[in-house]
Design a protein around this motif. Structure first.
Motif, PDB file in Angstrom:
ATOM      1  N   GLU A 115       3.431  10.399  -4.224  1.00 31.59           N
ATOM      2  CA  GLU A 115       3.335   9.033  -3.734  1.00 31.59           C
ATOM      3  C   GLU A 115       3.895   8.060  -4.768  1.00 31.59           C
ATOM      4  N   ALA A 116       4.869   7.284  -4.341  1.00 26.47           N
ATOM      5  CA  ALA A 116       5.368   6.171  -5.149  1.00 26.47           C
ATOM      6  C   ALA A 116       4.855   4.877  -4.528  1.00 26.47           C
ATOM      7  N   THR A 117       5.315   3.755  -5.033  1.00 25.37           N
ATOM      8  CA  THR A 117       4.821   2.471  -4.532  1.00 25.37           C
ATOM      9  C   THR A 117       5.188   2.256  -3.080  1.00 25.37           C
ATOM     10  N   GLN A 118       6.415   2.626  -2.715  1.00 23.03           N
ATOM     11  CA  GLN A 118       6.881   2.339  -1.366  1.00 23.03           C
ATOM     12  C   GLN A 118       7.236   3.572  -0.557  1.00 23.03           C
ATOM     13  N   TRP A 119       7.149   4.763  -1.137  1.00 26.15           N
ATOM     14  CA  TRP A 119       7.520   5.940  -0.378  1.00 26.15           C
ATOM     15  C   TRP A 119       6.672   7.139  -0.799  1.00 26.15           C
ATOM     16  N   SER A 120       6.677   8.137   0.049  1.00 23.50           N
ATOM     17  CA  SER A 120       5.931   9.360  -0.244  1.00 23.50           C
ATOM     18  C   SER A 120       6.614  10.535   0.445  1.00 23.50           C
ATOM     19  N   ILE A 121       6.443  11.700  -0.122  1.00 25.31           N
ATOM     20  CA  ILE A 121       6.864  12.938   0.519  1.00 25.31           C
ATOM     21  C   ILE A 121       5.696  13.914   0.428  1.00 25.31           C
ATOM     22  N   GLY A 122       5.594  14.793   1.405  1.00 27.38           N
ATOM     23  CA  GLY A 122       4.474  15.709   1.399  1.00 27.38           C
ATOM     24  C   GLY A 122       4.783  16.988   2.140  1.00 27.38           C
ATOM     25  N   ALA A 123       3.953  17.986   1.904  1.00 30.57           N
ATOM     26  CA  ALA A 123       4.093  19.276   2.564  1.00 30.57           C
ATOM     27  C   ALA A 123       2.719  19.755   2.995  1.00 30.57           C
ATOM     28  N   LEU A 124       2.690  20.482   4.092  1.00 31.79           N
ATOM     29  CA  LEU A 124       1.447  21.040   4.621  1.00 31.79           C
ATOM     30  C   LEU A 124       1.679  22.513   4.929  1.00 31.79           C
ATOM     31  N   TRP A 125       0.801  23.353   4.426  1.00 30.18           N
ATOM     32  CA  TRP A 125       0.841  24.788   4.692  1.00 30.18           C
ATOM     33  C   TRP A 125      -0.472  25.174   5.347  1.00 30.18           C
ATOM     34  N   LEU A 156       0.825  -1.184   0.000  1.00 28.49           N
ATOM     35  CA  LEU A 156       0.000   0.000   0.000  1.00 28.49           C
ATOM     36  C   LEU A 156       0.868   1.244   0.000  1.00 28.49           C
ATOM     37  N   THR A 157       0.343   2.303  -0.596  1.00 25.69           N
ATOM     38  CA  THR A 157       1.084   3.549  -0.662  1.00 25.69           C
ATOM     39  C   THR A 157       1.182   4.164   0.729  1.00 25.69           C
ATOM     40  N   PRO A 158       2.375   4.525   1.183  1.00 22.42           N
ATOM     41  CA  PRO A 158       2.505   5.166   2.491  1.00 22.42           C
ATOM     42  C   PRO A 158       2.054   6.617   2.424  1.00 22.42           C
ATOM     43  N   VAL A 159       1.255   7.039   3.383  1.00 24.70           N
ATOM     44  CA  VAL A 159       0.744   8.401   3.411  1.00 24.70           C
ATOM     45  C   VAL A 159       0.756   8.904   4.844  1.00 24.70           C
ATOM     46  N   VAL A 160       1.183  10.142   5.025  1.00 20.14           N
ATOM     47  CA  VAL A 160       1.046  10.834   6.296  1.00 20.14           C
ATOM     48  C   VAL A 160      -0.173  11.747   6.181  1.00 20.14           C
ATOM     49  N   ASN A 176       6.867  16.329   5.449  1.00 17.82           N
ATOM     50  CA  ASN A 176       6.868  14.950   5.925  1.00 17.82           C
ATOM     51  C   ASN A 176       7.276  13.982   4.828  1.00 17.82           C
ATOM     52  N   GLY A 177       7.658  12.804   5.243  1.00 16.25           N
ATOM     53  CA  GLY A 177       7.984  11.726   4.315  1.00 16.25           C
ATOM     54  C   GLY A 177       7.700  10.388   4.968  1.00 16.25           C
ATOM     55  N   ALA A 178       7.480   9.371   4.153  1.00 19.09           N
ATOM     56  CA  ALA A 178       7.210   8.030   4.668  1.00 19.09           C
ATOM     57  C   ALA A 178       7.800   6.995   3.727  1.00 19.09           C
ATOM     58  N   TYR A 179       8.225   5.883   4.288  1.00 18.07           N
ATOM     59  CA  TYR A 179       8.805   4.795   3.490  1.00 18.07           C
ATOM     60  C   TYR A 179       8.279   3.474   4.022  1.00 18.07           C
TER      61      TYR A 179
END
Length: 701
Positions: A600-610, A39-43, A643-646
Motif C-alpha cells: 500500500e502506497a499513499t494513492q495506490w495498492s497492489i495485492g494477491a490472494l491465494w 486514504l489508502t486504497p485497498v481491495v 488485484n490493484g487499486a489507484y
C-alpha cells in the motif's frame, strides 16, 4: 410508482445516471484541496472478526473475488461462509455448514423469504449488497434480538441514516465491467437537513454465461435490478420516523435445474419510528412494521429451449409467491456504564401460494391465467430480553432469553390413510383411492437463551470470551412443504423442532502491528432435520430427525511488516457427525485457508490472494440439506488472484483484478448437482468460473 421504477432502472438510464453522478463528483472535486491527505486504497480479500462473535464489513468496498449480483456471493468472502453454486447468481449461503432457516437474513430489520420449493430464490437472491452501508454477522446462538431459530447465526444488511445538522447532499456511485459480459451500475444518493432526509439507491447487474477453466460454457447468465427510496422526518435529535419502499426484478439461468428463474419480483415497504432519551434510564424505543413480497417464476423456455429428450419435453412454467409481514418493538435501557438491557417483542406471518401452466396458448394453459393456490401459512411471535453487565473492570457478562410461539398451517397435505392396501387393488380401484388433500395445523412454544463471559486482559490488548447458547428451531417451509419432502399429513406432524446447544470460545488481539482472532465452537443438535435423497428410481425424498454433533471454528490475523507491506490470513473448518446413523453430516465444507499480501502506497495498492481448500472425504451420499445433497468426495484446490487499486483523487478510486489467475478448473465441495443440459458439457458439480478479469470505478460525492 411502476413508471418511476421502469424509467429509473432501465440499464441505459441507470448507466447515464451513474455517469452524471460521476461527472458531478469530478466537478465538485475541482475545487477540493489538492493537498488533502488521501486514504489508502485497498481491495478487501479477507474480512476479520471485529469483536467476540461479530463481523462487520462495508459492502461498498471493492473486494476480491468480485461478488455476483446477490447477497450469497458477498457473504462467502467472510470466513466460515460457503455458497452452494447453482449458476452465475442466486447461490445459497451456508455458515459453518448450516443453511436455510438456521441462518436468519434480515434486510433493514425485516425478514424476506423466497418461495421456490427447491430454493431457486433464497432470501439473498433479493439482496443487492452494494446498496447497503453495513453487513453484520453474529455467529451462533449468541443473540436473541433478531428472530427465532438462529442456530448458525444472523446476518444483518443495514442502511445508515442519521439526522443532518445542515443541508447536505452526498452519495456513492460505481461502475464495474468484467469477463463474460459482466456489467454493474450502482447509485446511492442522499440529501437532507435538520428537518428530514431522502435517499434513493438503485443498481443493475448483468452477465452472460461464464466459462470454467477448461473453456466449457456454464448455463449461468443473469440480469437484475433493484431500487429503494427512503424518506425520513427528524423534527428533533430524539425523534426519527422513516418510510422505505423498494422494488426489484430480474432473471437467472441455472446449471443445476431443468428450469431457470425468469422472474424475481420483490416489493418491500417498511416504516420505522425511533425515539431516544425518553427517561433517565430509558435510552431508546424502536418500533418497526414491514411487508416483503416475493413473486418468483420458473420456466424451461425463456432462457433455454425445452429438450424433447429430457424429463420436461414440453414448455412449462411455475409461479410461486410469498408475502412476509411483521414488526418489532424494542426498548433499550442503560444504568451508567455498568448495565444495558434490550427487551421487546417481534413477530411475522408468511403466506405461500403457487400456480403452474405454460406459455400463452399451451395445452396446460397460460400460467398467469391460473388461480393461485395457497399451500402454507407460517407465523411466529416472540418476546426477548438481552443484557450486557459490566460487573468488574474489563469484565462483562452478556446474557439473553427468548420465547417464541410458532404456528404453521398446511393446506394441501396428502392424507395417506388407507393407502397401504393400494398394491392389492385393481388399477381402477387404486386410481379411485388416490390420496386426498387436507389441511392441518401444528404449533409449538420454543425457548432460546445464551450466556457469554468476556474479559479484557489487563496487560495486553486481548479480549477472551466463552459462552453457551441454546436455540430451538421449528421446521421451515422447505422442510415441511418443499420439493424434497413427502408432503403428507403424517410427515407434517412427525417432523420435530431442532434443538441446538452450542459452546463458543475465542480470543481477540488488537496490537499496533498485529491483529488476530480465533473463534471455535462445539455443540450437540437434538432432532437435527436431515434431508434424504434416495437414488433408486422408486425412492421418495423425505426429511427426518437425527441426533448430531457439530464442531469447528475460524481464525485470522493481519500483520503489518512495514508501513507499506501487509499480510493477512484466515482459516475456517466445519465438522458434523450424524450419531443416529453413525456417519458424517452432509454438505460440510472442507478446511479452507486464505492468504493475502498487499503493498500500500499513499494513492495506490497492489495485492494477491491465494485461496486453498482441502479435499473432503467425509460425505454422506444420498443425504443433504434443503438445497442439495452430497455428491461424493471432492478434490482439494488452490486458486490465485491478483488485484490493484489507484485513488485518482480524494473522491475517485479505480480498482481492477484477475480472479483465478491460472484459469484452474474446480468446483466447491458444497454444491448443487449439475443438470444434463443440451448444448453444455455435463459435470458432476457446477464448476466455478475460470479466469475472470474485472475493473471497477468508485466515486463519493
Amino acid at each position: 410508482m411502476t413508471t418511476f421504477y421502469a424509467g429509473l432502472l432501465s440499464p441505459c438510464a441507470l448507466a447515464c445516471a451513474v455517469a452524471l453522478a460521476l461527472t458531478g463528483t469530478a466537478h465538485a472535486d475541482d475545487n477540493a484541496d489538492k493537498n488533502t491527505h488521501t486514504l489508502t486504497p485497498v481491495v478487501v480479500t479477507a474480512t476479520m472478526q471485529d469483536s467476540p462473535l461479530i463481523v462487520v464489513t462495508d459492502p461498498k468496498q471493492p473486494r476480491q473475488p468480485v461478488p455476483a449480483s446477490d447477497g450469497a456471493d458477498f457473504l462467502k468472502s467472510i470466513p466460515g461462509f460457503s455458497t452452494i453454486r447453482k449458476g452465475g447468481s442466486n447461490g445459497d449461503p451456508l455458515l459453518r455448514g448450516m443453511s436455510g432457516s438456521r441462518l436468519n437474513i434480515l434486510v433493514d430489520g425485516g425478514m424476506i423469504a423466497g418461495g421456490c420449493p427447491s430454493r431457486m430464490d433464497p432470501p439473498t437472491a433479493y439482496i443487492a449488497p452494494q446498496l447497503y452501508d453495513r453487513v453484520t454477522l453474529i455467529k451462533g446462538p449468541e443473540t436473541v434480538l433478531y428472530g427465532p431459530g438462529n442456530s448458525a447465526g444472523v446476518v444483518l444488511f443495514d442502511r445508515n441514516f442519521e439526522r443532518y445538522t445542515q443541508p447536505t447532499l452526498s452519495g456513492d456511485a460505481s461502475l464495474l465491467f468484467g469477463s463474460a459480459g459482466r456489467s454493474d451500475q450502482n447509485l446511492d444518493l442522499r440529501a437532507g437537513d435538520s428537518t428530514g432526509y431522502i435517499g434513493i439507491s438503485t443498481n443493475h447487474t448483468h452477465s452472460q454465461d461464464y466459462k470454467d477453466g477448461d473453456g466449457n460454457r456454464v448455463h449461468s447468465q443473469y440480469d437484475r435490478w433493484n431500487a429503494d427510496a427512503t424518506i425520513g422526518w427528524t423534527p428533533s435529535d430524539q425523534t426519527r420516523i422513516e418510510l422505505t419502499v423498494g422494488k426489484g426484478n430480474g432473471d437467472a439461468a441455472y446449471a443445476f435445474s431443468r428450469m431457470d428463474g425468469v422472474q424475481f419480483l420483490r416489493e418491500s415497504t417498511a416504516l420505522k419510528w425511533t425515539q431516544e432519551h425518553l427517561t433517565t434510564h430509558w435510552e431508546k424505543l424502536e418500533v418497526q412494521a414491514y411487508t416483503n413480497y416475493a413473486d418468483h417464476v420458473m420456466d424451461n423456455y425463456t432462457l433455454r429451449t425445452p429438450d424433447p429428450a429430457s424429463m420436461m419435453p414440453m414448455a412449462m412454467a411455475a409461479d410461486v409467491d410469498r408475502r412476509t409481514s411483521g414488526g418489532r418493538a424494542t426498548g433499550t435501557w442503560r444504568w451508567g456504564d455498568a448495565l444495558e438491557l434490550q427487551a421487546g417483542v417481534d413477530g411475522s406471518v408468511s403466506v405461500h401460494t403457487h400456480r403452474a401452466g405454460g406459455p400463452p396458448g399451451s395445452m396446460m394453459g397460460y400460467y398467469k391465467d391460473q388461480p393461485r393456490m395457497r399451500d402454507a401459512r407460517m407465523q411466529d411471535i416472540g418476546i426477548f430480553a438481552e443484557t450486557r453487565w459490566s460487573f468488574a473492570q474489563s469484565q462483562r457478562l452478556v446474557t439473553g432469553v427468548r420465547v417464541d410461539r410458532v404456528q404453521t398451517r398446511g393446506y394441501t397435505l396428502e392424507d395417506m390413510a388407507g393407502m397401504e392396501h393400494m398394491e392389492s387393488m385393481s388399477g381402477v380401484d387404486a386410481m379411485a383411492m388416490m390420496p386426498a388433500q387436507t389441511a392441518a395445523d401444528r404449533g409449538d412454544t420454543l425457548p432460546s437463551g445464551f450466556v457469554r463471559y468476556e474479559s479484557d486482559l489487563s496487560r495486553s490488548p486481548t479480549t477472551f470470551y466463552a459462552g453457551m447458547g441454546h436455540v430451538e428451531r421449528f421446521p421451515d417451509y422447505w422442510e415441511l412443504f418443499g420439493q424434497h419432502v413427502e408432503g403428507t399429513l403424517d410427515s407434517f406432524r412427525a417432523l420435530q423442532p431442532e434443538r441446538t446447544t452450542q459452546w463458543d470460545i475465542g480470543m481477540q488481539y488488537h496490537g499496533d502491528r498485529v491483529k488476530a482472532w480465533v473463534s471455535a465452537y462445539a455443540g450437540v443438535v437434538n432432532d437435527f432435520i436431515l434431508m434424504h435423497y434416495p437414488m433408486t428410481s422408486m425412492g421418495v425424498d423425505y426429511a427426518s430427525n437425527v441426533q448430531a454433533r457439530i464442531a469447528g471454528g475460524e481464525a485470522g490475523a493481519n500483520y503489518d511488516f512495514t508501513s507499506h507491506w501487509k499480510a493477512d490470513v484466515t482459516v475456517s473448518y466445519a465438522w458434523g457427525e450424524n450419531l443416529t446413523e453413525n456417519r458424517p453430516l452432509p454438505q460440510m465444507p472442507p478446511f479452507e485457508a486464505r492468504w493475502g499480501l498487499t503493498y500500500e502506497a499513499t494513492q495506490w495498492s497492489i495485492g494477491a490472494l491465494w485461496r486453498l481448500a482441502t479435499a473432503q472425504h467425509r460425505v454422506a451420499d444420498d443425504e443433504g440439506n434443503i438445497v442439495g445433497q452430497d455428491l461424493g468426495p471432492s478434490a482439494g484446490f488452490g486458486v490465485f488472484s491478483f488485484n490493484g487499486a489507484y485513488r485518482i483523487d480524494r473522491r475517485f478510486t479505480l480498482s481492477a483484478g484477475i480472479d483465478n489467475l491460472f484459469n484452474k478448473t474446480y468446483a466447491e465441495h458444497v454444491n448443487a448437482a449439475a443438470a444434463s443440459l443440451a448444448g453444455y458439457v455435463n459435470t458432476t458439480r457446477v464448476n466455478e468460473p475460470g479466469r475472470t478479469l474485472w475493473i471497477k470505478l468508485d466515486a463519493k460525492l
